[in-house]
Scaffold this motif. Structure first.
Motif, PDB file in Angstrom:
ATOM      1  N   LYS A  13     -45.025 -45.110  23.839  1.00 50.07           N
ATOM      2  CA  LYS A  13     -45.259 -43.781  23.805  1.00 50.07           C
ATOM      3  C   LYS A  13     -46.208 -43.337  22.732  1.00 50.07           C
ATOM      4  O   LYS A  13     -46.054 -43.529  21.618  1.00 50.07           O
ATOM      5  N   LYS A  14     -47.074 -42.159  23.307  1.00 51.10           N
ATOM      6  CA  LYS A  14     -48.252 -41.759  22.351  1.00 51.10           C
ATOM      7  C   LYS A  14     -48.041 -40.193  22.466  1.00 51.10           C
ATOM      8  O   LYS A  14     -48.545 -39.616  23.412  1.00 51.10           O
ATOM      9  N   ASP A  15     -47.453 -39.492  21.505  1.00 53.86           N
ATOM     10  CA  ASP A  15     -47.219 -37.944  21.647  1.00 53.86           C
ATOM     11  C   ASP A  15     -46.378 -37.860  22.983  1.00 53.86           C
ATOM     12  O   ASP A  15     -45.192 -38.485  23.246  1.00 53.86           O
ATOM     13  N   ALA A  16     -46.885 -36.950  23.784  1.00 52.50           N
ATOM     14  CA  ALA A  16     -46.297 -36.709  25.268  1.00 52.50           C
ATOM     15  C   ALA A  16     -46.665 -37.505  26.074  1.00 52.50           C
ATOM     16  O   ALA A  16     -46.166 -37.531  27.344  1.00 52.50           O
ATOM     17  N   LEU A  17     -47.730 -38.666  26.053  1.00 53.40           N
ATOM     18  CA  LEU A  17     -48.106 -39.400  26.790  1.00 53.40           C
ATOM     19  C   LEU A  17     -47.624 -40.788  26.779  1.00 53.40           C
ATOM     20  O   LEU A  17     -47.092 -41.092  25.600  1.00 53.40           O
ATOM     21  N   TYR A  18     -47.651 -41.697  27.691  1.00 50.81           N
ATOM     22  CA  TYR A  18     -47.607 -43.148  27.608  1.00 50.81           C
ATOM     23  C   TYR A  18     -48.689 -43.877  27.848  1.00 50.81           C
ATOM     24  O   TYR A  18     -49.540 -43.589  28.593  1.00 50.81           O
ATOM     25  N   SER A  19     -48.706 -45.017  27.042  1.00 47.97           N
ATOM     26  CA  SER A  19     -49.970 -46.082  27.216  1.00 47.97           C
ATOM     27  C   SER A  19     -49.529 -47.420  27.545  1.00 47.97           C
ATOM     28  O   SER A  19     -48.433 -47.818  27.236  1.00 47.97           O
ATOM     29  N   ALA A  20     -50.400 -48.202  28.318  1.00 47.11           N
ATOM     30  CA  ALA A  20     -50.198 -49.454  28.513  1.00 47.11           C
ATOM     31  C   ALA A  20     -51.242 -50.314  28.517  1.00 47.11           C
ATOM     32  O   ALA A  20     -52.365 -49.739  28.509  1.00 47.11           O
ATOM     33  N   SER A  21     -51.247 -51.721  28.069  1.00 51.36           N
ATOM     34  CA  SER A  21     -52.390 -52.478  28.049  1.00 51.36           C
ATOM     35  C   SER A  21     -52.200 -53.588  28.553  1.00 51.36           C
ATOM     36  O   SER A  21     -53.268 -54.496  28.689  1.00 51.36           O
ATOM     37  N   LYS A  22     -51.019 -54.171  29.138  1.00 54.00           N
ATOM     38  CA  LYS A  22     -50.912 -55.573  29.516  1.00 54.00           C
ATOM     39  C   LYS A  22     -49.711 -55.547  30.630  1.00 54.00           C
ATOM     40  O   LYS A  22     -48.591 -54.866  30.379  1.00 54.00           O
ATOM     41  N   ILE A  23     -49.955 -56.510  31.620  1.00 55.49           N
ATOM     42  CA  ILE A  23     -48.716 -56.798  32.471  1.00 55.49           C
ATOM     43  C   ILE A  23     -48.556 -58.127  32.658  1.00 55.49           C
ATOM     44  O   ILE A  23     -49.767 -59.021  32.962  1.00 55.49           O
ATOM     45  N   GLU A  24     -47.402 -58.576  32.520  1.00 54.04           N
ATOM     46  CA  GLU A  24     -47.026 -60.055  32.672  1.00 54.04           C
ATOM     47  C   GLU A  24     -46.299 -60.244  33.955  1.00 54.04           C
ATOM     48  O   GLU A  24     -45.456 -59.267  34.150  1.00 54.04           O
ATOM     49  N   VAL A  25     -46.571 -61.180  34.726  1.00 53.48           N
ATOM     50  CA  VAL A  25     -46.028 -61.400  36.141  1.00 53.48           C
ATOM     51  C   VAL A  25     -45.098 -62.850  35.919  1.00 53.48           C
ATOM     52  O   VAL A  25     -45.810 -63.824  35.517  1.00 53.48           O
ATOM     53  N   TYR A  26     -43.926 -62.813  36.431  1.00 57.11           N
ATOM     54  CA  TYR A  26     -43.086 -63.831  36.117  1.00 57.11           C
ATOM     55  C   TYR A  26     -42.761 -64.288  37.573  1.00 57.11           C
ATOM     56  O   TYR A  26     -42.269 -63.286  38.503  1.00 57.11           O
ATOM     57  N   ASN A  27     -42.352 -65.472  37.812  1.00 62.07           N
ATOM     58  CA  ASN A  27     -41.916 -65.846  39.374  1.00 62.07           C
ATOM     59  C   ASN A  27     -40.191 -65.776  38.997  1.00 62.07           C
ATOM     60  O   ASN A  27     -39.676 -65.413  38.181  1.00 62.07           O
ATOM     61  N   GLU A  28     -39.615 -66.455  40.294  1.00 59.86           N
ATOM     62  CA  GLU A  28     -38.228 -66.282  40.179  1.00 59.86           C
ATOM     63  C   GLU A  28     -37.401 -67.276  39.145  1.00 59.86           C
ATOM     64  O   GLU A  28     -36.264 -66.915  38.907  1.00 59.86           O
ATOM     65  N   VAL A  29     -38.257 -68.193  38.723  1.00 63.14           N
ATOM     66  CA  VAL A  29     -37.449 -69.057  37.500  1.00 63.14           C
ATOM     67  C   VAL A  29     -38.019 -68.649  36.157  1.00 63.14           C
ATOM     68  O   VAL A  29     -37.684 -69.346  35.258  1.00 63.14           O
ATOM     69  N   GLU A  30     -38.498 -67.156  36.095  1.00 63.31           N
ATOM     70  CA  GLU A  30     -38.867 -66.607  34.771  1.00 63.31           C
ATOM     71  C   GLU A  30     -40.019 -67.542  33.912  1.00 63.31           C
ATOM     72  O   GLU A  30     -40.178 -67.390  32.792  1.00 63.31           O
ATOM     73  N   LYS A  31     -40.765 -67.972  34.932  1.00 64.80           N
ATOM     74  CA  LYS A  31     -42.073 -68.516  34.403  1.00 64.80           C
ATOM     75  C   LYS A  31     -43.119 -67.761  34.606  1.00 64.80           C
ATOM     76  O   LYS A  31     -43.480 -67.136  35.740  1.00 64.80           O
ATOM     77  N   LYS A  32     -43.896 -67.381  33.335  1.00 64.35           N
ATOM     78  CA  LYS A  32     -45.131 -66.411  33.530  1.00 64.35           C
ATOM     79  C   LYS A  32     -46.229 -67.153  34.232  1.00 64.35           C
ATOM     80  O   LYS A  32     -46.750 -68.279  33.764  1.00 64.35           O
ATOM     81  N   VAL A  33     -46.673 -66.535  35.272  1.00 65.45           N
ATOM     82  CA  VAL A  33     -47.717 -66.837  36.342  1.00 65.45           C
ATOM     83  C   VAL A  33     -49.100 -66.318  36.118  1.00 65.45           C
ATOM     84  O   VAL A  33     -49.925 -67.011  36.484  1.00 65.45           O
ATOM     85  N   GLN A  34     -49.139 -65.284  35.350  1.00 68.04           N
ATOM     86  CA  GLN A  34     -50.157 -64.537  35.332  1.00 68.04           C
ATOM     87  C   GLN A  34     -50.084 -63.359  34.487  1.00 68.04           C
ATOM     88  O   GLN A  34     -48.907 -63.039  34.010  1.00 68.04           O
ATOM     89  N   GLU A  35     -51.127 -63.124  33.689  1.00 73.61           N
ATOM     90  CA  GLU A  35     -51.277 -61.997  32.694  1.00 73.61           C
ATOM     91  C   GLU A  35     -52.369 -61.083  32.933  1.00 73.61           C
ATOM     92  O   GLU A  35     -53.400 -61.505  32.832  1.00 73.61           O
ATOM     93  N   LEU A  36     -52.044 -59.847  33.250  1.00 70.18           N
ATOM     94  CA  LEU A  36     -53.079 -58.885  33.517  1.00 70.18           C
ATOM     95  C   LEU A  36     -53.547 -57.909  32.211  1.00 70.18           C
ATOM     96  O   LEU A  36     -52.558 -57.122  31.821  1.00 70.18           O
ATOM     97  N   ALA A  37     -54.594 -58.334  31.584  1.00 68.88           N
ATOM     98  CA  ALA A  37     -55.018 -57.281  30.296  1.00 68.88           C
ATOM     99  C   ALA A  37     -55.792 -56.294  30.858  1.00 68.88           C
ATOM    100  O   ALA A  37     -56.938 -56.282  31.481  1.00 68.88           O
ATOM    101  N   PHE A  38     -55.984 -55.098  29.890  1.00 63.72           N
ATOM    102  CA  PHE A  38     -56.804 -54.016  30.435  1.00 63.72           C
ATOM    103  C   PHE A  38     -57.011 -53.101  29.438  1.00 63.72           C
ATOM    104  O   PHE A  38     -56.172 -53.160  28.331  1.00 63.72           O
ATOM    105  N   SER A  39     -58.008 -52.253  29.426  1.00 63.98           N
ATOM    106  CA  SER A  39     -58.078 -51.205  28.115  1.00 63.98           C
ATOM    107  C   SER A  39     -56.902 -50.446  28.372  1.00 63.98           C
ATOM    108  O   SER A  39     -56.209 -50.062  29.187  1.00 63.98           O
ATOM    109  N   ALA A  40     -56.682 -49.770  27.322  1.00 70.71           N
ATOM    110  CA  ALA A  40     -55.215 -48.994  27.182  1.00 70.71           C
ATOM    111  C   ALA A  40     -55.472 -47.762  27.921  1.00 70.71           C
ATOM    112  O   ALA A  40     -56.400 -47.251  27.964  1.00 70.71           O
ATOM    113  N   THR A  41     -54.355 -47.607  28.704  1.00 67.05           N
ATOM    114  CA  THR A  41     -54.246 -46.572  29.630  1.00 67.05           C
ATOM    115  C   THR A  41     -53.607 -45.214  29.091  1.00 67.05           C
ATOM    116  O   THR A  41     -53.320 -45.166  28.039  1.00 67.05           O
ATOM    117  N   SER A  42     -53.441 -44.170  29.812  1.00 69.67           N
ATOM    118  CA  SER A  42     -52.867 -42.938  29.518  1.00 69.67           C
ATOM    119  C   SER A  42     -52.120 -42.106  30.530  1.00 69.67           C
ATOM    120  O   SER A  42     -52.777 -41.761  31.826  1.00 69.67           O
TER     121      SER A  42
END
Length: 252
Positions: free
Chosen positions: A91-120
């Motif tokens: 959280k940044k002041d009144a807004l929220y920011s994200a920079s990464k999404i991790e994708v996990y399959n049904e056995v809790e194994k990370k299958v992919q990581e999506l990185a990007f410029s910080a959002t708002s």
């Protein structure tokens, strides 16, 4: 003489006794310790003091830097097991920011990581992430709001699910489309865009050769003096956008 000898012997015994007593005190160091005035009733409750480091303590990292801000669950396809999406942000002041999404399959194994410029985004529940089918192939895709614009034209980052690699692939073509609505029935992408205070556009896109292609544009320009909309419609004709209709309509 006998009396003198007895006195001498008596004095000698006294001196020997005094000397023995002195030696006994000096050879017992425990007798030199002073007993504490009070003792704990139960030694098990005594707090043991530990050595305290004098090194500076580093600042504790924020939650977002060590664990996901939110965790979403969804099925990419009805035949797939449920996947987990860990979105890292803060959280940044009144807004929220994200920079990464991790994708996990049904056995809790990370299958992919999506990185990007910080959002708002003002969206504190999902940080602007949407999981839905965006190319109408039956598989859900991902988009996340890039930033909060001054107008209502909200831009997104897009990733489409690729069946061959079983991965989400970044799509730059869709980034040109703001505030999209994906109509699964007509298989069209619709977008309403504000040009300026009195100009608005309605766009319709269709996938042609796997690319989102503009096929229809409606331009509305407000004429407040006449209380009219000047409307121009363009459509894709022979791979070109051509004006197919122009008319006026009263502003309601």
């Amino acid at each position: 003489m006998k009396i003198y000898n007895r006195i001498s012997i008596g004095l000698s015994c006294v001196l020997i006794a005094l000397l023995c007593s002195s030696c006994s005190k000096n050879t017992n160091p425990q007798s030199q310790l002073t007993e504490p005035k009070t003792q704990p009733a139960n030694n098990g409750n005594v707090e043991v003091k530990k050595n305290i480091s004098t090194e500076p303590i580093s600042e504790k990292p924020t939650k977002s830097s060590i664990e996901p801000f939110i965790v979403l669950k969804d099925k990419i396809h009805p035949s797939f097991p449920e996947y987990k999406f860990k979105v890292y942000g803060q959280k940044k002041d009144a807004l929220y920011s994200a920079s990464k999404i991790e994708v996990y399959n049904e056995v809790e194994k990370k299958v992919q990581e999506l990185a990007f410029s910080a959002t708002s985004t003002p969206d504190g529940n999902q940080l602007g992430i949407v999981i839905e089918d965006m190319n109408f192939d039956g598989y859900k895709d991902i988009r996340i709001q890039q930033f909060l614009p001054a107008t209502a034209n909200v831009p997104y980052y897009y990733w489409l699910w690729d069946k061959e690699t079983s991965k989400f692939i970044k799509n730059n073509e869709l980034e040109k489309i703001t505030s999209p609505v994906f109509d699964s029935e007509s298989k069209l992408i619709k977008s309403n865009v504000k040009g300026n205070a009195g100009t608005y556009y309605d766009y319709e896109y269709k996938y042609i050769d796997s690319k989102p292609t503009l096929i229809r544009e409606i331009e509305r320009i407000a004429d407040l003096e006449k209380n009219l909309w000047h409307i121009t419609i363009k459509e894709l004709v022979e791979k070109e956008m051509r004006v197919t209709k122009k008319y006026d309509e009263k502003i309601k």
